[in-house]
Scaffold this motif. Structure first.
Motif, PDB file in Angstrom:
ATOM      1  N   ARG A 200       0.699  -1.236   0.034  1.00  0.00           N
ATOM      2  CA  ARG A 200      -0.009   0.209   0.018  1.00  0.00           C
ATOM      3  C   ARG A 200       0.920   1.269   0.018  1.00  0.00           C
ATOM      4  O   ARG A 200       0.473   2.111  -0.672  1.00  0.00           O
ATOM      5  CB  ARG A 200      -0.845   0.066   1.268  1.00  0.00           C
ATOM      6  CG  ARG A 200      -2.077  -0.963   1.178  1.00  0.00           C
ATOM      7  CD  ARG A 200      -3.043  -0.852   2.226  1.00  0.00           C
ATOM      8  NE  ARG A 200      -2.467  -1.831   3.629  1.00  0.00           N
ATOM      9  CZ  ARG A 200      -2.112  -1.037   4.609  1.00  0.00           C
ATOM     10  NH1 ARG A 200      -2.004   0.397   4.689  1.00  0.00           N
ATOM     11  NH2 ARG A 200      -1.571  -1.714   5.451  1.00  0.00           N
ATOM     12  N   GLU A 201       1.901   1.337   0.726  1.00  0.00           N
ATOM     13  CA  GLU A 201       2.723   2.251   0.900  1.00  0.00           C
ATOM     14  C   GLU A 201       3.963   2.744   0.017  1.00  0.00           C
ATOM     15  O   GLU A 201       4.350   3.866  -0.328  1.00  0.00           O
ATOM     16  CB  GLU A 201       3.303   2.180   2.264  1.00  0.00           C
ATOM     17  CG  GLU A 201       2.076   2.417   3.503  1.00  0.00           C
ATOM     18  CD  GLU A 201       2.855   2.297   4.819  1.00  0.00           C
ATOM     19  OE1 GLU A 201       4.114   2.336   4.929  1.00  0.00           O
ATOM     20  OE2 GLU A 201       2.012   2.083   5.732  1.00  0.00           O
ATOM     21  N   GLU A 202       4.333   1.476  -0.578  1.00  0.00           N
ATOM     22  CA  GLU A 202       5.571   1.539  -1.536  1.00  0.00           C
ATOM     23  C   GLU A 202       5.365   0.559  -2.714  1.00  0.00           C
ATOM     24  O   GLU A 202       6.168  -0.452  -2.628  1.00  0.00           O
ATOM     25  CB  GLU A 202       6.878   1.303  -0.698  1.00  0.00           C
ATOM     26  CG  GLU A 202       7.315   2.260   0.392  1.00  0.00           C
ATOM     27  CD  GLU A 202       8.628   2.021   0.925  1.00  0.00           C
ATOM     28  OE1 GLU A 202       9.487   1.999   0.160  1.00  0.00           O
ATOM     29  OE2 GLU A 202       8.726   1.738   2.286  1.00  0.00           O
ATOM     30  N   PRO A 203       4.458   0.833  -3.413  1.00  0.00           N
ATOM     31  CA  PRO A 203       4.242  -0.126  -4.575  1.00  0.00           C
ATOM     32  C   PRO A 203       5.132  -0.477  -5.509  1.00  0.00           C
ATOM     33  O   PRO A 203       5.531  -1.978  -5.834  1.00  0.00           O
ATOM     34  CB  PRO A 203       3.141   0.367  -5.410  1.00  0.00           C
ATOM     35  CG  PRO A 203       3.124   1.909  -5.091  1.00  0.00           C
ATOM     36  CD  PRO A 203       3.616   1.835  -3.774  1.00  0.00           C
ATOM     37  N   GLY A 204       6.333   0.146  -5.597  1.00  0.00           N
ATOM     38  CA  GLY A 204       7.589  -0.100  -6.380  1.00  0.00           C
ATOM     39  C   GLY A 204       8.408  -1.196  -5.630  1.00  0.00           C
ATOM     40  O   GLY A 204       8.862  -2.181  -6.191  1.00  0.00           O
ATOM     41  N   GLU A 205       8.525  -0.860  -4.362  1.00  0.00           N
ATOM     42  CA  GLU A 205       9.383  -1.975  -3.702  1.00  0.00           C
ATOM     43  C   GLU A 205       8.589  -3.154  -3.488  1.00  0.00           C
ATOM     44  O   GLU A 205       9.207  -4.220  -3.555  1.00  0.00           O
ATOM     45  CB  GLU A 205       9.482  -1.389  -2.114  1.00  0.00           C
ATOM     46  CG  GLU A 205      10.416  -0.306  -2.024  1.00  0.00           C
ATOM     47  CD  GLU A 205      12.152  -0.975  -2.576  1.00  0.00           C
ATOM     48  OE1 GLU A 205      12.522  -1.655  -1.374  1.00  0.00           O
ATOM     49  OE2 GLU A 205      12.548  -0.594  -3.405  1.00  0.00           O
ATOM     50  N   PHE A 206       7.237  -3.017  -3.415  1.00  0.00           N
ATOM     51  CA  PHE A 206       6.470  -4.307  -3.648  1.00  0.00           C
ATOM     52  C   PHE A 206       6.599  -5.315  -4.629  1.00  0.00           C
ATOM     53  O   PHE A 206       6.600  -6.361  -4.494  1.00  0.00           O
ATOM     54  CB  PHE A 206       4.958  -4.085  -3.011  1.00  0.00           C
ATOM     55  CG  PHE A 206       4.179  -5.409  -3.093  1.00  0.00           C
ATOM     56  CD1 PHE A 206       4.133  -6.068  -1.688  1.00  0.00           C
ATOM     57  CD2 PHE A 206       3.223  -5.565  -4.169  1.00  0.00           C
ATOM     58  CE1 PHE A 206       3.245  -7.317  -1.692  1.00  0.00           C
ATOM     59  CE2 PHE A 206       2.408  -6.752  -3.857  1.00  0.00           C
ATOM     60  CZ  PHE A 206       2.380  -7.567  -2.995  1.00  0.00           C
ATOM     61  N   ALA A 207       6.660  -4.601  -5.798  1.00  0.00           N
ATOM     62  CA  ALA A 207       6.783  -5.148  -7.177  1.00  0.00           C
ATOM     63  C   ALA A 207       8.306  -5.911  -7.098  1.00  0.00           C
ATOM     64  O   ALA A 207       8.256  -6.907  -7.906  1.00  0.00           O
ATOM     65  CB  ALA A 207       6.651  -4.032  -8.252  1.00  0.00           C
ATOM     66  N   ARG A 208       9.169  -5.304  -6.396  1.00  0.00           N
ATOM     67  CA  ARG A 208      10.578  -5.692  -6.583  1.00  0.00           C
ATOM     68  C   ARG A 208      10.364  -7.264  -5.627  1.00  0.00           C
ATOM     69  O   ARG A 208      11.005  -7.964  -6.091  1.00  0.00           O
ATOM     70  CB  ARG A 208      11.457  -5.024  -5.944  1.00  0.00           C
ATOM     71  CG  ARG A 208      11.882  -3.746  -6.642  1.00  0.00           C
ATOM     72  CD  ARG A 208      12.645  -2.695  -6.164  1.00  0.00           C
ATOM     73  NE  ARG A 208      14.018  -3.584  -5.749  1.00  0.00           N
ATOM     74  CZ  ARG A 208      15.068  -2.893  -5.082  1.00  0.00           C
ATOM     75  NH1 ARG A 208      15.106  -1.643  -4.594  1.00  0.00           N
ATOM     76  NH2 ARG A 208      16.079  -3.388  -4.744  1.00  0.00           N
ATOM     77  N   LEU A 209       9.486  -6.960  -4.602  1.00  0.00           N
ATOM     78  CA  LEU A 209       9.520  -8.240  -3.869  1.00  0.00           C
ATOM     79  C   LEU A 209       8.819  -9.237  -4.603  1.00  0.00           C
ATOM     80  O   LEU A 209       9.203 -10.785  -4.599  1.00  0.00           O
ATOM     81  CB  LEU A 209       8.625  -7.813  -2.538  1.00  0.00           C
ATOM     82  CG  LEU A 209       8.143  -8.975  -1.576  1.00  0.00           C
ATOM     83  CD1 LEU A 209       9.390  -9.868  -1.197  1.00  0.00           C
ATOM     84  CD2 LEU A 209       7.245  -8.588  -0.755  1.00  0.00           C
ATOM     85  N   VAL A 210       7.849  -8.993  -5.296  1.00  0.00           N
ATOM     86  CA  VAL A 210       6.885 -10.087  -5.915  1.00  0.00           C
ATOM     87  C   VAL A 210       7.757 -10.683  -7.102  1.00  0.00           C
ATOM     88  O   VAL A 210       7.608 -11.733  -7.713  1.00  0.00           O
ATOM     89  CB  VAL A 210       5.787  -9.376  -6.436  1.00  0.00           C
ATOM     90  CG1 VAL A 210       4.881 -10.432  -7.586  1.00  0.00           C
ATOM     91  CG2 VAL A 210       4.680  -8.968  -5.593  1.00  0.00           C
ATOM     92  N   ALA A 211       8.548  -9.820  -7.815  1.00  0.00           N
ATOM     93  CA  ALA A 211       9.750 -10.474  -8.842  1.00  0.00           C
ATOM     94  C   ALA A 211      10.438 -11.456  -8.268  1.00  0.00           C
ATOM     95  O   ALA A 211      11.302 -12.210  -9.147  1.00  0.00           O
ATOM     96  CB  ALA A 211      10.615  -9.012  -9.448  1.00  0.00           C
ATOM     97  N   GLU A 212      10.738 -11.564  -6.934  1.00  0.00           N
ATOM     98  CA  GLU A 212      11.640 -12.497  -6.392  1.00  0.00           C
ATOM     99  C   GLU A 212      10.844 -13.782  -6.533  1.00  0.00           C
ATOM    100  O   GLU A 212      11.327 -14.759  -6.073  1.00  0.00           O
ATOM    101  CB  GLU A 212      11.886 -12.302  -4.862  1.00  0.00           C
ATOM    102  CG  GLU A 212      12.953 -10.945  -4.957  1.00  0.00           C
ATOM    103  CD  GLU A 212      14.217 -11.079  -5.593  1.00  0.00           C
ATOM    104  OE1 GLU A 212      14.801 -12.309  -5.569  1.00  0.00           O
ATOM    105  OE2 GLU A 212      14.969 -10.487  -6.101  1.00  0.00           O
ATOM    106  N   VAL A 213       9.749 -13.726  -6.851  1.00  0.00           N
ATOM    107  CA  VAL A 213       8.751 -15.054  -6.721  1.00  0.00           C
ATOM    108  C   VAL A 213       8.325 -15.419  -8.223  1.00  0.00           C
ATOM    109  O   VAL A 213       7.963 -14.725  -8.968  1.00  0.00           O
ATOM    110  CB  VAL A 213       7.312 -14.926  -6.092  1.00  0.00           C
ATOM    111  CG1 VAL A 213       6.703 -16.372  -6.084  1.00  0.00           C
ATOM    112  CG2 VAL A 213       7.704 -14.226  -4.690  1.00  0.00           C
ATOM    113  N   PRO A 214       8.959 -16.586  -8.673  1.00  0.00           N
ATOM    114  CA  PRO A 214       9.080 -17.010 -10.385  1.00  0.00           C
ATOM    115  C   PRO A 214       7.385 -16.941 -10.736  1.00  0.00           C
ATOM    116  O   PRO A 214       6.958 -16.421 -11.682  1.00  0.00           O
ATOM    117  CB  PRO A 214       9.722 -18.251 -10.213  1.00  0.00           C
ATOM    118  CG  PRO A 214      10.562 -18.514  -9.287  1.00  0.00           C
ATOM    119  CD  PRO A 214       9.829 -17.453  -8.239  1.00  0.00           C
TER     120      PRO A 214
END
Length: 258
Positions: A200-214
């Motif tokens: 909710r607060e840092e969608p760009g960082e969250f997208a980086r996290l999700v990118a770590e999951v194939p």
């Protein structure tokens, strides 16, 4: 669900069982016919869960597992409520402190105690009752952070200690018919928790996290709970000393990557 009635009549004690993953484990176990005693630090959260499950056989106890004697008192309460114990889940956990320069000795000690320390004390208190029941199953909730390094070190070290604890106690308790296994979740999207706030607060960082999951999606608490139920059930009777990752093949346990 894992399977209809897979835990029918089993008496389970779950720490950290009011919300998030712990609450999901409790709900899933009740759905499978278990009797459950759950503890957590927050009485309001426990009351909310009890209200949600209605007439299901759930007993609750307010306990801070990092405090001396609290885990032992919880096990005593569980035995009194259910008449014995057939399985335990060490789900309570957490971390305090930031990086090495900032984390205090108290941060390290608390993080150790609420993860590895409480798990060891839970098993020590429950083992006599598991023996009396003719054996049983213990599941320790660790994390992929136990071997996939990421900030902060005190959390990863405590989670790694849980994995060694499981491997060692599985051998020690095998003659008593007691199985000990670990489940290591990846990053879970839980309402109000760390990754939900990041989304909710840092969608760009969250997208980086999700990118770590194939697979492009974080694992859910329900998916982790289903594996915990499997390890508590007779379907996993040949498993002990195992660490089962439930992380959808996640790489790094955070948006920093490697």
């Amino acid at each position: 669900m894992y399977g209809s009635g897979a835990l029918a009549g089993r008496r389970l004690a779950v720490t950290g069982g009011s919300r998030g993953l712990g609450g999901e484990i409790v709900r899933a176990a009740l759905d499978e016919g278990a009797v459950v005693v759950a503890c957590a630090r927050g009485g309001e959260d426990l009351a909310a869960l009890a209200g949600e499950v209605g007439d299901a056989p759930l007993f609750t106890s307010v306990a801070d597992v990092a405090q001396p004697g609290a885990v032992e008192e919880f096990v005593h309460f569980a035995v009194g409520a259910m008449g014995g114990i057939d399985g335990v889940v060490a789900c309570a956990g957490g971390a305090r402190g930031r990086g090495l320069d900032d984390a205090t000795a108290e941060d390290w000690a608390w993080t150790w105690e609420v993860n590895a320390g409480h798990s060891a004390r839970l098993l020590a208190a429950a083992v006599p009752h598991l023996r009396a029941a003719g054996g049983g199953s213990a599941v320790v909730i660790s994390s992929i952070s136990g071997w996939k390094p990421g900030p902060q070190a005190q959390y990863g070290a405590a989670k790694a200690a849980q994995l060694h604890l499981v491997s060692s106690l599985a051998r020690e308790l095998a003659p008593d018919g007691i199985r000990v296994n670990a489940v290591s979740p990846g990053s879970m999207l839980i309402e109000g928790k760390r990754w939900d706030r990041l989304r909710r607060e840092e969608p760009g960082e969250f997208a980086r996290l999700v990118a770590e999951v194939p697979g492009g999606r974080l694992v859910t608490p329900r998916e982790v709970a289903e594996v915990v139920l499997f390890l508590l059930s007779d379907a996993s009777s040949g498993m002990s000393g195992a660490n089962v990752p439930v992380d959808r093949a996640q790489n790094a346990p955070g948006p920093q990557g490697y």
